[in-house]
Design a protein around this motif. Structure first.
Motif, PDB file in Angstrom:
ATOM      1  N   UNK A 136       0.834  -1.206   0.000  1.00  0.00           N
ATOM      2  CA  UNK A 136       0.000   0.000   0.000  1.00  0.00           C
ATOM      3  C   UNK A 136       0.866   1.251   0.000  1.00  0.00           C
ATOM      4  N   UNK A 137       1.931   1.246   0.817  1.00  0.00           N
ATOM      5  CA  UNK A 137       2.816   2.411   0.894  1.00  0.00           C
ATOM      6  C   UNK A 137       3.495   2.639  -0.445  1.00  0.00           C
ATOM      7  N   UNK A 138       3.964   1.562  -1.093  1.00  0.00           N
ATOM      8  CA  UNK A 138       4.617   1.687  -2.398  1.00  0.00           C
ATOM      9  C   UNK A 138       3.640   2.168  -3.456  1.00  0.00           C
ATOM     10  N   UNK A 139       2.388   1.662  -3.381  1.00  0.00           N
ATOM     11  CA  UNK A 139       1.372   2.088  -4.349  1.00  0.00           C
ATOM     12  C   UNK A 139       1.048   3.566  -4.182  1.00  0.00           C
ATOM     13  N   UNK A 140       0.951   4.038  -2.931  1.00  0.00           N
ATOM     14  CA  UNK A 140       0.703   5.471  -2.696  1.00  0.00           C
ATOM     15  C   UNK A 140       1.854   6.321  -3.221  1.00  0.00           C
ATOM     16  N   UNK A 141       3.087   5.852  -3.044  1.00  0.00           N
ATOM     17  CA  UNK A 141       4.245   6.596  -3.531  1.00  0.00           C
ATOM     18  C   UNK A 141       4.231   6.710  -5.052  1.00  0.00           C
ATOM     19  N   UNK A 142       3.896   5.612  -5.724  1.00  0.00           N
ATOM     20  CA  UNK A 142       3.831   5.640  -7.192  1.00  0.00           C
ATOM     21  C   UNK A 142       2.692   6.523  -7.653  1.00  0.00           C
ATOM     22  N   UNK A 143       1.566   6.515  -6.934  1.00  0.00           N
ATOM     23  CA  UNK A 143       0.446   7.361  -7.317  1.00  0.00           C
ATOM     24  C   UNK A 143       0.824   8.830  -7.201  1.00  0.00           C
ATOM     25  N   UNK A 144       1.509   9.204  -6.111  1.00  0.00           N
ATOM     26  CA  UNK A 144       1.946  10.593  -5.960  1.00  0.00           C
ATOM     27  C   UNK A 144       2.939  10.984  -7.050  1.00  0.00           C
ATOM     28  N   UNK A 145       3.840  10.072  -7.384  1.00  0.00           N
ATOM     29  CA  UNK A 145       4.807  10.368  -8.442  1.00  0.00           C
ATOM     30  C   UNK A 145       4.108  10.511  -9.787  1.00  0.00           C
ATOM     31  N   UNK A 146       3.095   9.668 -10.009  1.00  0.00           N
ATOM     32  CA  UNK A 146       2.337   9.750 -11.266  1.00  0.00           C
ATOM     33  C   UNK A 146       1.603  11.090 -11.358  1.00  0.00           C
ATOM     34  N   UNK A 147       0.977  11.529 -10.251  1.00  0.00           N
ATOM     35  CA  UNK A 147       0.293  12.830 -10.249  1.00  0.00           C
ATOM     36  C   UNK A 147       1.274  13.964 -10.532  1.00  0.00           C
ATOM     37  N   UNK A 148       2.457  13.875  -9.925  1.00  0.00           N
ATOM     38  CA  UNK A 148       3.462  14.916 -10.150  1.00  0.00           C
ATOM     39  C   UNK A 148       3.890  14.946 -11.614  1.00  0.00           C
ATOM     40  N   UNK A 149       4.078  13.780 -12.214  1.00  0.00           N
ATOM     41  CA  UNK A 149       4.482  13.720 -13.612  1.00  0.00           C
ATOM     42  C   UNK A 149       3.382  14.235 -14.533  1.00  0.00           C
ATOM     43  N   UNK A 150       2.135  13.949 -14.207  1.00  0.00           N
ATOM     44  CA  UNK A 150       1.024  14.452 -15.012  1.00  0.00           C
ATOM     45  C   UNK A 150       0.970  15.979 -14.965  1.00  0.00           C
ATOM     46  N   UNK A 151       1.197  16.566 -13.767  1.00  0.00           N
ATOM     47  CA  UNK A 151       1.226  18.022 -13.655  1.00  0.00           C
ATOM     48  C   UNK A 151       2.381  18.600 -14.476  1.00  0.00           C
ATOM     49  N   UNK A 152       3.544  17.933 -14.402  1.00  0.00           N
ATOM     50  CA  UNK A 152       4.696  18.397 -15.166  1.00  0.00           C
ATOM     51  C   UNK A 152       4.434  18.283 -16.664  1.00  0.00           C
ATOM     52  N   UNK A 153       3.759  17.197 -17.061  1.00  0.00           N
ATOM     53  CA  UNK A 153       3.419  17.007 -18.472  1.00  0.00           C
ATOM     54  C   UNK A 153       2.454  18.089 -18.944  1.00  0.00           C
ATOM     55  N   UNK A 154       1.440  18.405 -18.124  1.00  0.00           N
ATOM     56  CA  UNK A 154       0.495  19.465 -18.494  1.00  0.00           C
ATOM     57  C   UNK A 154       1.197  20.818 -18.607  1.00  0.00           C
ATOM     58  N   UNK A 155       2.145  21.072 -17.689  1.00  0.00           N
ATOM     59  CA  UNK A 155       2.885  22.335 -17.747  1.00  0.00           C
ATOM     60  C   UNK A 155       3.714  22.432 -19.021  1.00  0.00           C
TER      61      UNK A 155
END
Length: 213
Positions: A180-199
């Motif tokens: 669960x902890x690893x999945x949450x970490x990947x989800x946060x990283x994915x959200x960050x990458x999506x924001x960077x991609x949109x920027x």
């Protein structure tokens, strides 16, 4: 919920070809990424040479447009490659998490059953001791002692089984927490990458609008 979605018959049929599809798309994205890198290097050098040679503005603008498109393709292919890997890892973690949760529930049921059985045997042992205390001849006492020894052995065996099951239960619980902890970490990283991609996409769109003007 995701495990139920993955168990849909359509996905089960596609799962046979999933690894081949994944590798094919990875190879395709890598080829596109390398081609974009080559184009960027090509038009970057041409851009510098043409700028130094002071050629006419139309040729210079054409080269600059080619350079912008190659840079755009580089960003798109690079982010697509990375996000495709993140998607594969996320699906793998979701599957592992669903399996660990199922195993956790099964172990919890097993622990509860073993606890109930141990309590039942201990209650029966206490009732036998109360019923047989102070009664019978030597043979009855020997029989009672043998029955008590047998019950004690069964209780000890159940205690050992309960200890093993409890250990396995705690281990599975820790594994579920880690997943669960690893999945949450990947989800946060994915959200960050999506924001960077949109920027980056917005900046590319802005640059393209300025180029059109």
């Amino acid at each position: 919920r995701w495990q139920k979605i993955f168990m849909i018959p359509l996905w089960s049929k596609m799962a046979v070809f999933w690894n081949k599809m994944f590798l094919t798309i990875i190879v395709l994205l890598i080829v596109l990424f390398l081609d974009a890198v080559r184009e960027v290097r090509k038009y970057s050098s041409v851009h510098v040479n043409e700028k130094a040679a002071n050629v006419n503005s139309s040729a210079f603008d054409h080269i600059q447009m080619k350079l912008f498109r190659s840079q755009r393709n580089l960003y798109l292919s690079g982010f697509s490659l990375f996000l495709w890997l993140v998607l594969r890892r996320t699906i793998t973690l979701l599957t592992q998490l669903a399996k660990e949760m199922t195993s956790h529930a099964a172990l919890e049921t097993q622990v509860n059953d073993a606890t109930e059985a141990a309590k039942k045997y201990m209650a029966e042992n206490e009732r036998l001791q109360e019923a047989l205390s102070g009664k019978g001849s030597g043979k009855k006492k020997e029989s009672t002692e043998a029955t008590q020894e047998k019950l004690k052995e069964e209780v000890e065996h159940l205690k050992e089984e309960l200890q093993k099951t409890s250990t396995a239960f705690h281990k599975a619980k820790n594994e579920v927490a880690a997943v669960k902890k690893q999945s949450d970490s990947i989800r946060r990283e994915y959200d960050h990458l999506m924001k960077e991609y949109e920027r980056l996409q917005q900046s590319l769109n802005t640059a393209e609008d300025k180029k059109d003007l």
